[in-house]
Design a protein around this motif. Sequence first.
Motif, PDB file in Angstrom:
ATOM      1  N   LEU A 121      -8.908  20.219   7.923  1.00  0.00           N
ATOM      2  CA  LEU A 121      -9.523  20.196   6.600  1.00  0.00           C
ATOM      3  C   LEU A 121     -10.817  20.995   6.656  1.00  0.00           C
ATOM      4  O   LEU A 121     -11.680  20.752   7.493  1.00  0.00           O
ATOM      5  CB  LEU A 121      -9.816  18.763   6.168  1.00  0.00           C
ATOM      6  N   GLY A 148      -2.421  19.383   6.346  1.00  0.00           N
ATOM      7  CA  GLY A 148      -2.221  20.232   5.184  1.00  0.00           C
ATOM      8  C   GLY A 148      -0.768  20.617   4.973  1.00  0.00           C
ATOM      9  O   GLY A 148      -0.412  21.163   3.941  1.00  0.00           O
ATOM     10  N   TYR A 175      -7.278  23.265   3.183  1.00  0.00           N
ATOM     11  CA  TYR A 175      -7.014  23.240   4.617  1.00  0.00           C
ATOM     12  C   TYR A 175      -7.057  24.642   5.209  1.00  0.00           C
ATOM     13  O   TYR A 175      -7.021  25.642   4.483  1.00  0.00           O
ATOM     14  CB  TYR A 175      -5.642  22.607   4.887  1.00  0.00           C
ATOM     15  N   ILE A 195     -16.510  19.776   8.044  1.00  0.00           N
ATOM     16  CA  ILE A 195     -15.928  19.755   6.702  1.00  0.00           C
ATOM     17  C   ILE A 195     -17.046  19.962   5.688  1.00  0.00           C
ATOM     18  O   ILE A 195     -18.050  19.264   5.705  1.00  0.00           O
ATOM     19  CB  ILE A 195     -15.205  18.424   6.428  1.00  0.00           C
ATOM     20  N   ALA A 248      -8.727  19.030  -1.758  1.00  0.00           N
ATOM     21  CA  ALA A 248      -8.842  19.267  -0.316  1.00  0.00           C
ATOM     22  C   ALA A 248      -8.220  20.614   0.017  1.00  0.00           C
ATOM     23  O   ALA A 248      -7.089  20.892  -0.372  1.00  0.00           O
ATOM     24  CB  ALA A 248      -8.130  18.166   0.457  1.00  0.00           C
TER      25      ALA A 248
END
Length: 160
Positions: free
Chosen positions: A26, A109, A79, A61, A77
């Motif tokens: 991520l 992902g 990836y 992240i 989100a």
Amino acid sequence: MTSRGTASRFLRSVLQNGVGRYVCQLKRVSLVFSKDGPSSLGTREFIEEGVVDFAKQNPGIVVYVSPQSRTTPKIVAEYLNGSVKEEAVTSKSAQEIAQLVRKLASQSGLEVIRIRKPFHSDSPSIQGQWHPFTNRPPSLGLLHPQDGQAGPPASKTAPQ
């Protein structure tokens, strides 16, 4: 797709992850919410209480907080493999949102699909897969389930 109609693939590692050091897949989390909407209450609570702790625990992240008027609260989100997942968090509590963000951080992902085999090799052996009888000499004969002893194959004779 298989004949069953469900997607499947062989087990594989994402970017050889786990061969060296672990790399979190991520790369970016965006929290989209409304400043005054009642459905964004849990998201606002998570931002006030838990987003700083999450960012400290996961320095790799990037966390974006974007207030937008009259929008449905959601988590976006992104990836490393380029996939994007959007999760609606309408009327969820701060604890549920924290759990969802942790779940997204632990995923790769890729789609969750059926695995064809629990093993796969990039360079398969030409000898085949090993099993307990691979190196058993053929002179010992077959195993007979009645007595568990190996012996020569029984010859079939017709009754006289």
